[in-house]
Design a protein around this motif. Structure first.
Motif, PDB file in Angstrom:
ATOM      1  N   ARG A 110      -7.214 -40.392  22.244  1.00 19.92           N
ATOM      2  CA  ARG A 110      -6.645 -41.276  21.222  1.00 19.92           C
ATOM      3  C   ARG A 110      -6.815 -42.719  21.669  1.00 19.92           C
ATOM      4  NH1 ARG A 110      -2.467 -37.478  22.120  1.00 19.92           N
ATOM      5  NH2 ARG A 110      -2.224 -35.947  20.453  1.00 19.92           N
ATOM      6  N   ILE A 111      -6.903 -43.611  20.704  1.00 18.89           N
ATOM      7  CA  ILE A 111      -6.884 -45.041  20.983  1.00 18.89           C
ATOM      8  C   ILE A 111      -5.732 -45.643  20.189  1.00 18.89           C
ATOM      9  CG2 ILE A 111      -9.328 -45.260  21.551  1.00 18.89           C
ATOM     10  CD1 ILE A 111      -9.853 -46.161  18.713  1.00 18.89           C
TER      11      ILE A 111
ATOM     12  N   ILE B  71      -3.559 -44.992  29.269  1.00 23.48           N
ATOM     13  CA  ILE B  71      -4.143 -46.074  30.069  1.00 23.48           C
ATOM     14  C   ILE B  71      -4.046 -47.379  29.282  1.00 23.48           C
ATOM     15  CG2 ILE B  71      -6.186 -46.844  31.321  1.00 23.48           C
ATOM     16  CD1 ILE B  71      -7.132 -43.875  31.180  1.00 23.48           C
ATOM     17  N   PRO B  72      -3.286 -48.371  29.761  1.00 23.34           N
ATOM     18  CA  PRO B  72      -3.104 -49.619  29.008  1.00 23.34           C
ATOM     19  C   PRO B  72      -4.182 -50.658  29.305  1.00 23.34           C
ATOM     20  CG  PRO B  72      -1.655 -49.605  30.912  1.00 23.34           C
ATOM     21  CD  PRO B  72      -2.417 -48.307  30.953  1.00 23.34           C
TER      22      PRO B  72
ATOM     23  N   ILE C 170      -4.271 -49.203  24.203  1.00 19.76           N
ATOM     24  CA  ILE C 170      -4.235 -48.054  25.112  1.00 19.76           C
ATOM     25  C   ILE C 170      -5.373 -47.085  24.770  1.00 19.76           C
ATOM     26  CG2 ILE C 170      -1.750 -48.209  25.458  1.00 19.76           C
ATOM     27  CD1 ILE C 170      -2.863 -45.237  23.551  1.00 19.76           C
ATOM     28  N   ILE C 171      -5.810 -46.358  25.791  1.00 18.29           N
ATOM     29  CA  ILE C 171      -6.698 -45.209  25.635  1.00 18.29           C
ATOM     30  C   ILE C 171      -5.958 -44.015  26.213  1.00 18.29           C
ATOM     31  CG2 ILE C 171      -8.864 -44.137  26.322  1.00 18.29           C
ATOM     32  CD1 ILE C 171     -10.126 -46.876  26.408  1.00 18.29           C
TER      33      ILE C 171
ATOM     34  N   VAL D 232       3.966 -47.183  19.757  1.00 17.93           N
ATOM     35  CA  VAL D 232       2.510 -47.145  19.929  1.00 17.93           C
ATOM     36  C   VAL D 232       1.907 -46.449  18.712  1.00 17.93           C
ATOM     37  CG1 VAL D 232       0.588 -46.583  21.446  1.00 17.93           C
ATOM     38  CG2 VAL D 232       2.883 -46.839  22.422  1.00 17.93           C
ATOM     39  N   ALA D 233       1.034 -47.143  18.000  1.00 18.40           N
ATOM     40  CA  ALA D 233       0.298 -46.555  16.872  1.00 18.40           C
ATOM     41  C   ALA D 233      -1.088 -46.150  17.363  1.00 18.40           C
ATOM     42  CB  ALA D 233       0.187 -47.553  15.724  1.00 18.40           C
ATOM     43  N   LYS D 234      -1.536 -44.940  16.975  1.00 18.53           N
ATOM     44  CA  LYS D 234      -2.779 -44.390  17.544  1.00 18.53           C
ATOM     45  C   LYS D 234      -3.667 -43.761  16.481  1.00 18.53           C
ATOM     46  CE  LYS D 234       0.150 -42.906  21.373  1.00 18.53           C
ATOM     47  NZ  LYS D 234       0.605 -41.748  22.170  1.00 18.53           N
TER      48      LYS D 234
END
Length: 239
Positions: free
Chosen positions: A234-235, A170-171, A176-177, A32-34
């Motif tokens: 984060r997003i 949260i997907p 994701i958030i 996951v990149a954020k």
């Protein structure tokens, strides 16, 4: 012979069904990149352009590395004399445990609670900037505004610590958030450069015009250990 052919035929059918099942079964993305949206407007320490990468280690554990570079100064006076170069960066790493995903009885079902996690974060940050404050030479001179003196000085800060992290990933399909909270401690060291104000010489600060952070967060005497609390969001994108 017929029995052997029948067994082979059934075996081929089962193998084909199993193969199709494996192909259609969704594979959980491990990376996951954020982007840390809150870090862009962080006025409590310093704002950074900050990215994170999370790597899933199995179904319940993951590790994350995060880094940021100072983007700009926020809520600071513009000093005419620059004692230090304005810069800053953050480095963080954390281990996570997705506790509700681990505790659920039916692992085949996906629930919103699967994204709740807790863990431990280690962090290091360093930044420098210039500040301006106003002071008087002594108590008597402080009675006349015309005696006010200007003090431009530099500040360097260095800190490290550890925090308990709590959050919820949260997907939304592959996006994701991630709201989060950190509670822990910070060990920091503050160094001042070219500062004229000296309380030991009887100097008196002008409390009316001084920036509220001066003498509260920017003085060398504020070095030491204190609590570290952070909240944000984060997003990101899973891949």
């Amino acid at each position: 012979m017929k029995k052997i052919l029948f067994i082979l035929f059934v075996s081929l059918i089962c193998l084909n069904v199993f193969s199709q099942t494996e192909e259609t079964k969704p594979v959980e993305k491990k990376w996951v990149a954020k982007l840390n949206a809150t870090a862009l407007i962080d006025g409590f320490s310093f704002p950074t352009i900050q990215f994170a990468v999370e790597r899933k280690l199995g179904s319940y554990f993951s590790v994350q590395t995060e880094a940021g570079i100072q983007a700009y100064n926020i809520n600071r006076r513009v000093a005419d004399t620059l004692s230090v170069n304005t810069s800053g960066f953050r480095l963080m790493t954390e281990g996570r445990f997705y506790i509700f995903k681990y505790l659920k009885k039916d692992q085949s079902k996906t629930r919103r609670a699967d994204g709740f996690y807790t863990g431990i974060q280690l962090f290091y940050r360093k930044n420098s900037y210039n500040e301006r404050q106003y002071y008087y030479h002594d108590e008597i001179s402080s009675e006349n505004y015309e005696n006010r003196l200007t003090d431009d000085f530099g500040i360097k800060k260095e800190g490290y610590g550890m925090s308990l992290c709590i959050g919820h990933q949260i997907p939304f399909n592959n996006f994701i958030i991630e709201p989060y909270t950190y509670i822990g401690f910070l060990k920091r060291k503050i160094k001042n450069f070219d500062e004229s104000y000296n309380e030991n010489l009887g100097h008196v600060l002008d409390d009316i015009d001084n920036h509220p952070t001066v003498r509260d967060f920017d003085d060398e005497s504020d070095s030491g250990t204190l609590e570290n609390i952070a909240i944000g969001i984060r997003i990101g994108y899973k891949f």
